[in-house]
Motif scaffolding. Structure first.
Motif, short mmCIF file in Angstrom:
data_model
loop_
_atom_site.label_atom_id
_atom_site.label_comp_id
_atom_site.label_asym_id
_atom_site.label_seq_id
_atom_site.Cartn_x
_atom_site.Cartn_y
_atom_site.Cartn_z
N CYS A 556 0.71 -1.10 0.03
CA CYS A 556 0.14 0.11 -0.04
C CYS A 556 0.74 1.24 0.19
N HIS A 557 2.07 1.27 0.10
CA HIS A 557 3.14 2.23 0.48
C HIS A 557 3.73 2.46 -1.08
N PRO A 558 4.27 3.43 -1.49
CA PRO A 558 4.76 3.83 -2.82
C PRO A 558 6.21 3.44 -2.86
N VAL A 559 6.58 2.05 -2.68
CA VAL A 559 7.68 1.53 -2.72
C VAL A 559 8.13 0.87 -3.87
N ASN A 560 9.29 0.66 -4.42
CA ASN A 560 9.83 0.21 -5.58
C ASN A 560 9.71 -1.45 -5.69
N ARG A 561 10.22 -1.76 -4.47
CA ARG A 561 10.35 -3.31 -4.66
C ARG A 561 10.30 -4.16 -3.09
N ILE A 562 9.58 -5.01 -3.03
CA ILE A 562 9.30 -5.88 -1.81
C ILE A 562 9.91 -7.33 -1.89
N ASP A 563 10.91 -7.87 -1.39
CA ASP A 563 11.20 -9.26 -1.31
C ASP A 563 10.75 -9.95 -0.05
N CYS A 564 9.99 -11.18 -0.22
CA CYS A 564 9.35 -11.67 0.87
C CYS A 564 9.79 -12.90 0.80
N SER A 691 16.67 0.69 14.80
CA SER A 691 17.41 1.47 13.83
C SER A 691 18.74 1.62 14.14
N ASN A 692 19.59 1.88 12.90
CA ASN A 692 20.93 2.40 13.25
C ASN A 692 21.19 3.65 13.78
N LYS A 693 19.89 4.56 13.30
CA LYS A 693 20.38 5.96 13.71
C LYS A 693 19.16 6.44 14.42
N PRO A 694 19.06 7.60 15.33
CA PRO A 694 17.81 8.36 16.10
C PRO A 694 16.66 8.19 15.01
N PHE A 695 15.35 8.06 15.65
CA PHE A 695 14.15 8.19 14.99
C PHE A 695 13.88 9.74 14.80
N LYS A 696 13.81 10.20 13.29
CA LYS A 696 13.45 11.45 13.39
C LYS A 696 12.30 11.42 12.20
N PHE A 697 11.20 11.31 12.87
CA PHE A 697 9.82 11.27 11.99
C PHE A 697 9.05 12.53 12.23
N SER A 698 8.38 13.04 11.25
CA SER A 698 7.67 14.23 11.41
C SER A 698 6.09 13.88 11.33
N LEU A 699 5.23 14.22 12.28
CA LEU A 699 3.95 13.98 12.41
C LEU A 699 3.12 14.42 11.24
N ASP A 700 3.49 15.48 10.97
CA ASP A 700 2.90 16.09 9.63
C ASP A 700 3.19 15.08 8.68
N GLU A 701 4.50 14.58 8.34
CA GLU A 701 4.80 13.92 7.03
C GLU A 701 3.83 12.37 7.39
N VAL A 702 3.80 11.73 8.55
CA VAL A 702 3.18 10.66 8.75
C VAL A 702 1.55 10.90 8.33
N GLU A 703 1.02 11.80 8.93
CA GLU A 703 0.04 12.25 8.54
C GLU A 703 -0.58 12.57 7.01
N ARG A 704 0.48 13.15 6.63
CA ARG A 704 0.27 13.12 5.00
C ARG A 704 0.40 12.12 4.14
N LYS A 705 1.26 11.16 4.51
CA LYS A 705 1.36 9.80 3.84
C LYS A 705 -0.14 9.05 3.86
N ILE A 706 -0.67 9.22 5.30
CA ILE A 706 -2.02 8.70 5.27
C ILE A 706 -3.09 9.49 4.55
N LYS A 707 -2.84 10.44 4.60
CA LYS A 707 -4.31 11.28 3.88
C LYS A 707 -4.10 11.54 2.34
N ASP A 708 -2.95 11.51 1.87
CA ASP A 708 -2.66 11.34 0.36
C ASP A 708 -2.63 10.11 -0.19
N ASN A 709 -2.73 8.94 0.28
CA ASN A 709 -2.66 7.61 -0.16
C ASN A 709 -4.11 6.91 0.18
#
Length: 857
Positions: A556-564, A691-709
C-alpha cells in the motif's frame, strides 16, 4: 569382563546422536532450515556412515586387533568433530561467495551446498560408519553371532536414545552448542581410552572355525535387498509419523526430541528381544520374512488410530500439564505405545539380516558393514523420496501406505529364501501376505478436523468449562477449506465466523498463524509502522508470507520493490484464500516471493533494504528460535541502508518475563535505537522498531502519507486507524525506557538459544500478567521521539471539541501518551490518551484532544 566392552559402545551411540542433533542446528545456521538444506545434511550424515561401514568393514577383516582399531576410529571421530565448527565458519564464507551467482540456479546451488556439507561431515561420519563392523568383529563370537549382533545393536541404539534425550533436554538448553559438541568429543576420547585399558577380546571371533549355519549366497542377497527396503520403509514411516504426531504433541524442540526417542526405543526393544532366541531359530530367512510382513501390517494398523490421539492428549493434558517433565514423559509413553511394535520389528530385522549374510570369519566385518550400508542407503532414499516427493502428492497417510506395502513386499521377497521351511507352509504364508497387502492397500482415512485441531496448544480452550465430550465436539466442528501436507509442514485454512462476520484462519501444524480478524492489526502494523516512520522507503524485505497480509499492507506504500522470503511453498496457495485482506499481493509486480529460509537468504544476499520486517511464529516452535538471536539481528543490521528500520514482532503472552526481556535485551544489544509499539485488540503483540540512527519522523509527514494515499488509508481503516493520532495510539516504550526494562537480561544467541528451550515451559500457563503489568507500568507517559512538528497558525491550536488560544511566546512543545490498563473478566484492557504540553511564557499547560478519532489539526 567381555561385557564391560558394551559400555564404550553405549557411549559411542550417545555421542553419535548428540552430534547429529547439534550438527543439524549448526548447519542450519549456514545453509538454512529449508527442507532441502536439512535433507542435504541428513544425506551426507547417513551417506558417510553407509560408505564408512562398507569400506572400513573390509579393512577390519585385515586387522588383527579389531577392538584397538575400533578405539582408534573413536579417537579419529573425536578429533575430526572438534574441528567441525572451525570448518563450518570457513565453509560459510565460501557458500556466501557462491550464493549471489548461483541463487537463480536451483541445481547448481544444491550441488555446491552438497559439496560443502560433504567437505565438513564426510570425514567424521565415514569413521562413524566403520565403528559398528569394527566393534562387531572384536566382540562377536561366531558360535553366537546372531545373539551378539542383536545385543550390540541394542546397546548402541540405547546410547542413541540417551544421547537424544540428553542433547534435547539437558545439554543444549543449559550449555549451548559448542559445549555440547565438546562433551560428545569427550565421550569419543573416553571410549578410545577404554579401548586401551579394557581387557582385549579379539580371540572371541575366532573361538570356532565356522558358523553353525551358513545360508546360500542367493538367500544372503535377498536378505540385503530386504534390509535395504526395510531401511527405506523405516525412514519413510518416521517422516510420516513425525508429521502426524507433530499435530498432536506439538512442534516444540522437546516434542521433536520425545518422538525421536520413542522411535529409537522401539529399535532397542526389538534387537534386544531377538538377541535372546535368534540362535534357536532354524530358518532365519523365514523369520525375517515374518518380521518384515508383521512390521508392515502393524505399522499400517496402528497408524490408523493416530487421529484418536488428540482425544488421548486432552485427557493427558488435564492431569499433567502443570508438570513439565511429567507432561513430556507421558507423551513419550503414548508415542512409544503407538510406535513400539512396528519399530521393534524394524529393530529385530537388522540382526536377523546380518546373521543371514554372514558366511565366514574371514569376511565377518565386511559382511556386517555391507548390511549396515544397505540399511543406511535405504534410510537415505526413504527420507529423501518421502520428504520431497511423496509428502507433496500423497500426504502423510499415503507415505504410510507406501512404506507398509514395501515392508510387506520385502517379507515376500524373503519367503523365496526360506530354504528350510516346507513348501506347504510357505504357501500358507503367501496367502497371509496377500491378505496383509490388501489390508495395507486400504487408504488411511484420518479425521482431519480432529487431527489438525492444534490440541497441543488449544487444549485449555477445548476443555474450557464444558464436558470432555463437548471438548471433542469443538475439535471436530471446524470447517477446513484447504488442507495440504507440504514439504515442511501441514497447512490448513479454516472458515468460520467472528462476532457474526465471516472469518478465515490459517494454521501451520494445527497452530493459527494468521487470520482475517483479531491479529490482522498486528499483521498490518508490523509493515505500516516501519514504512510510515521511514522518510522514504523504497526497498523492503519481509521474512515470512503466511496469509500475505503483511506483504499486502507493505504494498500500500509507494515502494519500488518488496522481497518476501517464505520457507513453505504451500503458503502461496493458502494465502490466495485471504484475497479480501491481503491486497491480492500476487497481482503487484513490485512483490517478489522467494521460497527460501528467510534468515539464510538475508545472510547471503548482497542486497540492502530500507526496511526489514520479521514476523516469525512464536519462538517456542522448533527451528524458529534462530529468528530471535543476536546473530540474526546483526544480519538484519548489516543489510539495512543508512537510517534503515528493522521491525520485529515479539509475543508478550504465554512467555516468562525473563524470556520476554531476553528477546528485547538481545535486540537492544545490536541496535542503538529501539522503541516498542502495540495496538488493540491483542495487547500482548509487541512490535519492536529498531534502527541504526535516531528516529526522526515528522507527525505532519506521517499524516500526509495517510491522507494522500487512498489505498493506504483504506487498508488502515480496516483496523480502525484513520489518522496520525490513531497511529500514535500504539506507542508503548521509548528507547531509554525499553533499555531500562531489559537491562541485565541474558542474551539469546545461536550458540545458546535460551528462548527456544525455555519458552515451551510457559506454553500452558496462559497470559503472563507480570509481563504486561511491567510493560504498561513503564508505558504510562512515554515521550514521542523524533522531530515534533505541530501544524500551527501563529499561536492558535485548533482541536475538535476543544479550542485553545495561546497568547504569548511558545517556548516548547512536547507530546505525551498516557496509558491506562488493567484486568477484568474479559482479560487485559488498555487505553491511550494523547496530551500536548505547551510551555508559554514559562508556564506549562497540558491539552488533551477529544473525539473518537483523536483528530488534531
Amino acid at each position: 569382563m567381555r561385557k564391560s566392552w558394551l559400555l564404550p559402545f553405549f557411549l559411542s551411540g550417545a555421542a553419535g546422536l548428540i552430534y547429529e542433533v547439534a550438527w543439524s542446528r549448526m548447519l542450519g545456521l549456514v545453509f538454512g532450515t529449508s527442507a532441502l538444506a536439512i535433507s542435504t545434511v541428513l544425506i551426507v550424515f547417513m551417506g558417510g556412515m553407509s560408505l564408512g561401514s562398507y569400506l572400513l568393514g573390509k579393512v577390519t577383516d585385515k586387522v588383527k586387533a579389531p577392538f584397538l582399531f575400533y578405539g582408534l576410529l573413536e579417537a579419529g571421530i573425536g578429533f575430526l568433530c572438534l574441528f567441525v565448527p572451525i570448518l563450518l565458519s570457513n565453509v560459510s564464507e565460501i557458500y556466501k561467495n557462491f550464493y549471489p551467482a548461483l541463487q537463480n540456479s536451483f541445481l547448481l546451488l544444491s550441488l555446491v551446498r552438497l559439496a560443502l556439507v560433504i567437505l565438513v561431515l564426510l570425514p567424521p561420519t565415514f569413521l562413524m560408519g566403520g565403528t559398528f563392523p569394527a566393534f562387531s568383529a572384536g566382540y562377536t563370537r561366531l558360535g553366537e553371532a546372531g545373539k551378539d549382533l542383536g545385543t550390540i545393536y541394542a546397546v548402541n541404539t540405547s546410547g542413541a536414545v540417551v544421547g537424544t534425550l540428553l542433547a534435547g533436554f539437558v545439554l543444549l538448553p543449559n550449555l549451548g552448542l559448542s559445549t555440547t559438541i565438546k562433551i560428545a568429543v569427550g565421550l569419543n576420547l573416553f571410549v578410545f581410552l577404554l579401548s586401551l585399558i579394557l581387557p582385549k577380546g579379539e580371540e572371541t571371533i575366532r573361538e570356532s572355525e565356522a558358523l553353525p549355519i551358513v545360508y546360500p549366497p542367493s538367500t544372503a542377497t535377498l536378505a540385503m535387498l530386504a534390509i535395504g527396503l526395510s531401511g527405506f520403509s523405516a525412514m519413510a514411516l518416521e517422516v510420516a509419523w513425525t508429521r502426524a504426531l507433530h499435530m498432536v504433541f506439538g512442534i516444540t524442540t522437546y516434542a521433536f526430541t520425545t518422538m525421536l526417542a520413542s522411535f529409537l526405543i522401539g529399535l532397542v526393544v526389538g534387537s534386544a528381544i531377538i538377541a535372546r532366541f535368534i540362535e534357536r531359530v532354524k530358518d532365519l530367512a523365514l523369520l525375517l520374512a515374518i518380521v518384515e510382513i508383521a512390521a508392515g501390517f502393524t505399522a499400517s494398523l496402528l497408524s490408523r488410530i493416530i487421529d484418536q490421539l488428540p482425544i488421548v492428549f486432552l485427557w493427558l493434558f488435564k492431569y499433567t500439564h502443570n508438570n513439565f517433565f511429567l507432561f513430556y514423559l507421558c507423551q513419550f509413553v503414548i508415542c512409544s505405545l503407538v510406535l513400539l511394535i512396528p519399530t521393534s520389528l524394524f529393530g529385530a530385522s537388522f540382526p536377523i539380516a546380518t546373521r543371514i549374510v554372514l558366511s565366514s570369519k574371514e569376511e565377518f566385518a565386511s559382511r556386517v558393514g555391507k548390511v549396515y550400508a544397505y540399511n543406511t542407503l535405504g534410510n537415505i532414499l526413504g527420507s529423501f523420496i518421502s520428504g520431497f516427493l511423496l509428502i507433496k502428492y500423497l500426504g502423510a497417510g499415503g507415505i504410510i501406505t507406501i512404506a507398509c506395502l514395501i515392508n510387506a513386499l520385502a517379507g515376500g521377497i524373503m519367503l523365496k529364501g526360506a530354504i528350510m521351511t516346507p513348501k506347504g507352509r510357505l504357501k500358507e504364508l503367501g496367502g497371509v501376505l496377500i491378505a496383509v497387502l490388501i489390508f495395507i492397500a486400504v487408504p488411511i482415512r484420518w479425521n482431519i478436523e480432529r487431527l489438525t485441531s492444534g490440541v497441543y496448544l488449544y487444549a485449555p480452550y477445548y476443555l474450557g468449562e464444558g464436558s470432555f465430550s463437548e471438548a471433542v465436539r469443538k475439535m471436530e466442528e471446524r470447517e477446513i477449506i484447504y488442507y495440504k501436507d507440504s514439504v515442511t509442514s501441514t497447512i490448513t485454512v479454516l472458515r468460520g465466523f467472528q462476532n457474526g462476520v465471516p472469518a478465515l484462519a490459517l494454521q501451520i501444524d494445527g497452530k493459527t498463524e494468521a487470520s482475517s480478524f483479531g491479529d490482522l492489526t498486528t499483521q498490518y502494523m508490523v509493515a505500516h509502522l516501519p514504512l510510515l516512520l521511514h522518510p522514504n522507503p523504497q526497498k523492503v524485505m519481509i521474512i515470512g508470507l503466511a496469509s500475505g497480509c503483511t506483504l499486502g499492507a507493505a504494498l500500500c506504500h509507494p515502494v519500488n520493490r518488496i522481497d518476501c522470503a517464505e520457507i513453505e511453498p504451500a503458503m502461496l496457495e493458502a494465502s490466495r484464500f485471504f484475497k479480501d485482506v491481503n491486497e491480492e499481493y500476487w497481482k503487484d509486480s513490485r512483490a517478489r516471493v522467494i521460497i527460501e529460509d528467510g534468515r539464510n537468504y538475508l545472510a547471503l544476499t548482497p542486497e540492502k533494504y530500507d526496511c526489514i520486517i520479521s514476523e516469525p511464529s512464536n519462538p517456542w516452535i522448533s527451528g524458529l528460535g534462530n529468528l530471535f538471536t543476536k546473530e540474526f539481528y546483526e544480519i538484519c543490521k548489516d543489510h539495512l541502508t543508512d537510517g534503515g528500520i528493522f521491525a520485529l514482532w515479539v509475543p508478550a503472552y504465554i512467555t516468562s518475563l525473563e524470556d520476554f526481556k531476553g528477546i528485547i535485551a538481545t535486540a537492544t544489544s545490536v541496535f542503538p535505537f529501539v522503541t516498542a509499539w502495540n495496538y488493540p485488540p491483542i495487547f500482548a503483540d509487541v512490535i519492536v522498531i529498531c534502527s541504526n540512527k535516531p528516529f526522526k519522523f515528522s507527525l505532519d509527514e506521517v499524516e500526509r502519507k495517510i491522507k494522500d494515499n487512498p489505498r493506504l488509508k483504506n487498508n488502515l481503516s480496516r483496523i480502525n486507524i484513520h489518522d496520525v493520532w490513531d497511529f500514535l495510539w500504539g506507542y508503548l516504550l521509548p528507547d531509554e525506557t525499553i533499555r531500562m526494562f531489559s537491562q541485565g537480561s541474558p542474551l539469546n544467541t545461536d550458540n545458546l538459544p535460551r528462548i527456544e528451550f525455555s519458552a515451551p515451559k510457559w506454553l500452558y500457563k496462559g497470559i503472563n500478567r507480570d509481563v504486561l503489568t511491567e510493560l504498561y507500568t513503564l508505558a504510562r507517559n512515554p515521550l514521542i521521539p523524533g522531530e515534533l512538528k505541530i501544524v500551527k497558525r501563529d499561536t492558535l491550536y485548533h482541536i475538535p471539541l476543544l479550542h485553545y488560544s495561546a497568547k504569548g511566546k511558545i517556548e516548547k512543545t512536547e507530546l505525551f501518551i498516557h496509558k491506562e490498563w488493567g484486568w477484568n473478566d474479559g482479560g487485559f484492557w488498555s487505553n491511550s490518551h494523547i496530551y500536548l504540553s505547551l510551555k508559554i511564557d514559562g508556564k506549562t499547560t497540558y491539552l488533551r484532544p477529544k473525539g473518537e478519532n483523536n483528530i488534531w489539526r
